[in-house]
Design a protein around this motif. Structure first.
Motif, PDB file in Angstrom:
ATOM      1  N   LEU A 106      31.076  43.540  52.988  1.00  0.00           N
ATOM      2  CA  LEU A 106      32.409  44.086  51.702  1.00  0.00           C
ATOM      3  C   LEU A 106      32.181  43.648  50.571  1.00  0.00           C
ATOM      4  O   LEU A 106      33.070  44.276  49.753  1.00  0.00           O
ATOM      5  N   ASP A 107      30.657  43.054  50.120  1.00  0.00           N
ATOM      6  CA  ASP A 107      30.962  42.397  48.947  1.00  0.00           C
ATOM      7  C   ASP A 107      31.096  43.957  47.826  1.00  0.00           C
ATOM      8  O   ASP A 107      31.477  43.010  46.863  1.00  0.00           O
ATOM      9  N   THR A 108      29.702  44.677  48.373  1.00  0.00           N
ATOM     10  CA  THR A 108      29.559  45.097  46.892  1.00  0.00           C
ATOM     11  C   THR A 108      31.209  46.720  47.347  1.00  0.00           C
ATOM     12  O   THR A 108      31.160  46.791  45.469  1.00  0.00           O
ATOM     13  N   LEU A 109      30.976  46.120  47.740  1.00  0.00           N
ATOM     14  CA  LEU A 109      33.450  47.775  48.272  1.00  0.00           C
ATOM     15  C   LEU A 109      33.858  47.146  47.505  1.00  0.00           C
ATOM     16  O   LEU A 109      34.753  47.966  46.588  1.00  0.00           O
ATOM     17  N   VAL A 110      34.562  45.911  47.872  1.00  0.00           N
ATOM     18  CA  VAL A 110      35.295  45.521  46.644  1.00  0.00           C
ATOM     19  C   VAL A 110      35.316  44.864  45.538  1.00  0.00           C
ATOM     20  O   VAL A 110      35.625  44.566  44.272  1.00  0.00           O
ATOM     21  N   ALA A 111      33.817  44.505  44.534  1.00  0.00           N
ATOM     22  CA  ALA A 111      33.143  44.445  43.576  1.00  0.00           C
ATOM     23  C   ALA A 111      32.972  45.651  42.611  1.00  0.00           C
ATOM     24  O   ALA A 111      33.617  45.818  41.546  1.00  0.00           O
ATOM     25  N   GLY A 112      33.144  47.041  43.709  1.00  0.00           N
ATOM     26  CA  GLY A 112      32.819  48.067  42.750  1.00  0.00           C
ATOM     27  C   GLY A 112      34.617  48.402  42.580  1.00  0.00           C
ATOM     28  O   GLY A 112      34.811  49.028  41.275  1.00  0.00           O
ATOM     29  N   CYS A 113      35.625  48.190  43.216  1.00  0.00           N
ATOM     30  CA  CYS A 113      36.609  48.252  42.982  1.00  0.00           C
ATOM     31  C   CYS A 113      37.338  47.229  41.950  1.00  0.00           C
ATOM     32  O   CYS A 113      38.277  47.782  40.889  1.00  0.00           O
ATOM     33  N   ILE A 114      36.746  46.290  42.458  1.00  0.00           N
ATOM     34  CA  ILE A 114      37.147  44.964  41.501  1.00  0.00           C
ATOM     35  C   ILE A 114      37.100  45.729  40.089  1.00  0.00           C
ATOM     36  O   ILE A 114      37.677  45.634  38.994  1.00  0.00           O
ATOM     37  N   THR A 115      35.572  45.619  40.041  1.00  0.00           N
ATOM     38  CA  THR A 115      35.130  46.560  38.351  1.00  0.00           C
ATOM     39  C   THR A 115      35.810  47.354  37.370  1.00  0.00           C
ATOM     40  O   THR A 115      35.872  47.918  36.327  1.00  0.00           O
ATOM     41  N   GLY A 148      41.268  47.933  46.431  1.00  0.00           N
ATOM     42  CA  GLY A 148      40.528  46.861  46.449  1.00  0.00           C
ATOM     43  C   GLY A 148      41.419  45.609  47.384  1.00  0.00           C
ATOM     44  O   GLY A 148      40.382  44.782  47.766  1.00  0.00           O
ATOM     45  N   VAL A 149      42.408  45.462  47.260  1.00  0.00           N
ATOM     46  CA  VAL A 149      43.275  44.572  48.372  1.00  0.00           C
ATOM     47  C   VAL A 149      42.994  45.384  49.745  1.00  0.00           C
ATOM     48  O   VAL A 149      42.344  44.749  50.908  1.00  0.00           O
ATOM     49  N   LEU A 150      42.846  46.829  50.337  1.00  0.00           N
ATOM     50  CA  LEU A 150      42.714  46.891  51.251  1.00  0.00           C
ATOM     51  C   LEU A 150      40.658  46.907  51.585  1.00  0.00           C
ATOM     52  O   LEU A 150      40.027  47.231  52.998  1.00  0.00           O
ATOM     53  N   ALA A 151      39.955  46.736  50.996  1.00  0.00           N
ATOM     54  CA  ALA A 151      38.480  46.511  50.612  1.00  0.00           C
ATOM     55  C   ALA A 151      38.048  45.181  51.169  1.00  0.00           C
ATOM     56  O   ALA A 151      37.348  44.778  51.965  1.00  0.00           O
ATOM     57  N   LYS A 152      38.697  43.812  50.525  1.00  0.00           N
ATOM     58  CA  LYS A 152      39.312  42.985  50.631  1.00  0.00           C
ATOM     59  C   LYS A 152      40.101  41.263  50.778  1.00  0.00           C
ATOM     60  O   LYS A 152      40.023  40.325  51.310  1.00  0.00           O
ATOM     61  N   GLY A 153      41.289  42.240  50.144  1.00  0.00           N
ATOM     62  CA  GLY A 153      42.443  41.436  50.523  1.00  0.00           C
ATOM     63  C   GLY A 153      42.651  40.966  49.195  1.00  0.00           C
ATOM     64  O   GLY A 153      42.716  41.808  48.444  1.00  0.00           O
ATOM     65  N   VAL A 158      43.653  39.902  42.775  1.00  0.00           N
ATOM     66  CA  VAL A 158      43.943  38.595  41.866  1.00  0.00           C
ATOM     67  C   VAL A 158      43.052  39.012  40.677  1.00  0.00           C
ATOM     68  O   VAL A 158      43.434  38.222  39.351  1.00  0.00           O
ATOM     69  N   LEU A 159      41.872  39.125  40.851  1.00  0.00           N
ATOM     70  CA  LEU A 159      40.701  38.903  39.617  1.00  0.00           C
ATOM     71  C   LEU A 159      40.728  39.741  38.942  1.00  0.00           C
ATOM     72  O   LEU A 159      40.588  39.444  37.409  1.00  0.00           O
ATOM     73  N   PRO A 160      41.188  40.384  38.696  1.00  0.00           N
ATOM     74  CA  PRO A 160      41.363  42.216  37.882  1.00  0.00           C
ATOM     75  C   PRO A 160      42.528  41.178  36.598  1.00  0.00           C
ATOM     76  O   PRO A 160      42.132  41.448  35.551  1.00  0.00           O
ATOM     77  N   ALA A 161      43.785  41.049  37.776  1.00  0.00           N
ATOM     78  CA  ALA A 161      44.656  40.182  36.834  1.00  0.00           C
ATOM     79  C   ALA A 161      44.689  39.324  36.068  1.00  0.00           C
ATOM     80  O   ALA A 161      45.221  39.021  35.169  1.00  0.00           O
ATOM     81  N   MET A 162      43.502  38.190  36.757  1.00  0.00           N
ATOM     82  CA  MET A 162      43.154  37.303  36.171  1.00  0.00           C
ATOM     83  C   MET A 162      42.282  37.163  34.873  1.00  0.00           C
ATOM     84  O   MET A 162      42.451  36.443  33.905  1.00  0.00           O
ATOM     85  N   VAL A 163      41.502  37.725  34.719  1.00  0.00           N
ATOM     86  CA  VAL A 163      40.384  38.799  34.112  1.00  0.00           C
ATOM     87  C   VAL A 163      41.918  39.131  33.080  1.00  0.00           C
ATOM     88  O   VAL A 163      41.173  38.868  30.918  1.00  0.00           O
ATOM     89  N   ILE A 164      41.999  40.581  33.157  1.00  0.00           N
ATOM     90  CA  ILE A 164      43.060  40.903  31.885  1.00  0.00           C
ATOM     91  C   ILE A 164      44.171  40.606  31.769  1.00  0.00           C
ATOM     92  O   ILE A 164      44.279  40.728  29.995  1.00  0.00           O
ATOM     93  N   LEU A 165      44.912  40.075  32.123  1.00  0.00           N
ATOM     94  CA  LEU A 165      45.566  38.499  31.653  1.00  0.00           C
ATOM     95  C   LEU A 165      44.584  37.428  30.776  1.00  0.00           C
ATOM     96  O   LEU A 165      45.731  37.514  29.474  1.00  0.00           O
ATOM     97  N   LEU A 166      43.545  37.139  31.044  1.00  0.00           N
ATOM     98  CA  LEU A 166      43.119  36.009  29.848  1.00  0.00           C
ATOM     99  C   LEU A 166      42.663  36.838  28.657  1.00  0.00           C
ATOM    100  O   LEU A 166      42.700  36.364  27.694  1.00  0.00           O
ATOM    101  N   TRP A 167      42.398  37.982  29.167  1.00  0.00           N
ATOM    102  CA  TRP A 167      41.979  38.931  27.517  1.00  0.00           C
ATOM    103  C   TRP A 167      42.628  39.183  27.246  1.00  0.00           C
ATOM    104  O   TRP A 167      42.280  39.279  25.539  1.00  0.00           O
ATOM    105  N   LEU A 168      43.916  39.714  27.127  1.00  0.00           N
ATOM    106  CA  LEU A 168      45.264  39.962  26.261  1.00  0.00           C
ATOM    107  C   LEU A 168      45.570  38.543  25.517  1.00  0.00           C
ATOM    108  O   LEU A 168      46.245  38.377  24.352  1.00  0.00           O
ATOM    109  N   VAL A 169      45.630  37.411  26.342  1.00  0.00           N
ATOM    110  CA  VAL A 169      46.445  36.183  26.142  1.00  0.00           C
ATOM    111  C   VAL A 169      44.954  35.615  24.966  1.00  0.00           C
ATOM    112  O   VAL A 169      45.728  35.705  23.228  1.00  0.00           O
TER     113      VAL A 169
END
Length: 484
Positions: A106-115, A148-153, A158-169
């Motif tokens: 499942l790693d590459t599938l969720v990586a694609g969704c997160i990216t 992404g949630v359906l890919a791995k939870g 969480v990871l996209p939100a973390m990255v974008i939040l920090l980027w905007l801050v």
């Protein structure tokens, strides 16, 4: 390649074989370690194109394509076609990405969704800040997060939100942050991501606790699982797997790199850097580590390597060295794939193909080991009987096939009682069948003496496939009706 590929390919196969596209099962028992998106994609691919290993890897291929083209399209739009082509080429040449794209887990599938989610959110922000229409891409971002949630939870959002939040801050773009909060987007997210979880909880009491508390929070916080590695494992692994292209980022710490005359380019560089840092730090916190977890960082790191290589293209020597480094990465990836193709000691493919001759009413037994890929290759349409010392297995906290089957047994105890047999119950069970097939290690005769008189059908990498008939009462010591 066992265990991962065999496990996930078999779960997808069982979905297709049973026609139950909602409940993932491992040996017929509900398997809730991961959500179903990978199984849906790979199971559908097998239904459309046939029962092949390539179809079983379709989920990973889809994730790789999604991540690669999200990176390309985003870079074309905001940084130009030259950077886009170079970033895509570097990404595709990375051994970790190349291998992950054709590895059935499942790693590459969720990586694609997160990216794709991160880049779509960033695209939405940049459109908003340049006063362009962003409504459709904002909804697409929520859709990608749901996938992404359906890919791995939970890491799917969480990871996209973390990255974008920090980027905007760090950029102090507070209006952009509020713009990303969308009620229609949230409704779309829930419509896509929530139904499966609701249905599983209705079918299986305790599912939500097991999926979120046990499989997410306890696994993240606990240190008793497999693959315990030090904190620096992921930075080191990512660096090694990115050679020799990683050598291009030697000027990454220079402040001038992060202060380009092109403000958009500066923003994109910050986004890529934060993506790598956040993902590496997030997965470095737990003690349990698997190399595939770091896959979402690979596209962003590839972009940085490609971008920095452009900064150093002032001479023919540098251009030549860039070509050599990319070719070396691609060559290493091909060597690893070739070696795994030639050496199949991690697969039970030959035993599975031999087991295809089993008839529908003839049971299959696995002795003190569940071989994940055997049902996939043999195309078994009903669960096998697994014999082991289950009472001892319940006392172990290691994450292995025993733990997975015992966890799944809690959701279907009736089927578990029929399929998870104690070692001393195998002989009596065999006596009920005219013909049975057994799979075990070559030394299994120590625990099952009757195997000495069984027919050896196939042998592969220390595993043996036997065929036995209950008529051999001398071997099985079956009680014949009317005897005293």
């Amino acid at each position: 390649m066992l265990p991962d590929e065999g496990r996930y390919a078999t779960v997808a196969w069982e979905m297709l074989a049973t026609g139950d596209w909602l409940t993932p099962t491992l040996n017929g028992l509900p398997f809730f370690h991961k959500p179903p998106l990978f199984y849906w994609i790979s199971g559908a691919a097998m239904a459309l194109t046939g029962h092949t290993a390539l179809a079983a890897r379709a989920g990973s291929l889809v994730g790789a394509i999604l991540g690669a083209f999200a990176l390309y399209l985003f870079t074309v739009r905001w940084c130009g076609p030259v950077r886009a082509r170079r970033a895509l080429l570097v990404l595709l040449a990375q051994p970790l990405f190349f291998l992950g794209a054709q590895f059935a887990n499942l790693d590459t599938l969720v990586a694609g969704c997160i990216t794709a989610t991160i880049l779509c959110l960033a695209h939405t922000v940049l459109c908003f800040e340049s006063q362009q229409d962003y409504s459709k891409t904002l909804l697409l971002s929520y859709l990608l997060a749901a996938l992404g949630v359906l890919a791995k939870g939970l890491i799917g959002f969480v990871l996209p939100a973390m990255v974008i939040l920090l980027w905007l801050v760090l950029r102090r773009r507070w209006r952009s942050l509020w713009m990303l909060i969308s009620l229609p987007g949230l409704l779309l997210f829930l419509m896509v991501a929530a139904p499966w979880f609701v249905v599983m909880q209705q079918r299986f009491d305790g599912f939500l606790h097991y999926f979120f508390i046990v499989q997410h929070f306890q696994r993240f916080a606990a240190g008793g699982f497999n693959n315990v590695e030090p904190f620096w494992f992921y930075p080191a692994a990512l660096a090694v797997c990115s050679l020799p292209c990683l050598l291009w980022i030697k000027k990454l710490p220079a402040s001038s790199y992060w202060r380009s005359a092109d403000q958009v380019l500066t923003d994109v560089r910050l986004l890529m850097g934060l993506t790598v840092i956040c993902i590496v730090l997030f997965f470095s916190l737990p003690q349990s580590k698997l190399i595939g977890y770091i896959m979402p960082a690979v596209p962003a790191l590839s972009w940085l390597m490609a971008d920095l290589s452009l900064e150093l293209m002032g001479s023919e020597r540098a251009r030549r060295w860039w070509r050599i480094s990319v070719l070396c990465s691609a060559f290493m990836a091909l060597v690893v794939v070739g070696a795994l193709t030639v050496n199949q000691k991690y697969s039970a493919r030959s035993l599975g193909l031999a087991l295809q001759q089993v008839r529908q009413n003839e049971p299959v037994y696995m002795l003190k080991e569940y071989v994940y890929d055997l049902p996939f290759y043999a195309q078994l349409k009903r669960p096998v009987k697994v014999a082991d010392e289950w009472q001892k297995a319940r006392q172990s906290h290691r994450d292995n096939w025993r733990t997975e089957l015992l966890d799944a047994a809690a959701f279907n105890p009736v089927l578990a009682q029929a399929t998870l047999l104690p070692v001393d119950a195998v002989r009596a069970s065999l006596c009920q069948d005219s013909v049975a097939w057994l799979v075990g290690r070559s030394d299994a005769e120590k625990d099952f003496p009757f195997l000495a008189q069984a027919e050896q059908v196939a042998v592969s990498h220390g595993q043996v496939l036997w065929r036995i008939s209950a008529q051999k009462t001398e071997a099985l010591e079956c009680k014949v009706a009317g005897s005293h």
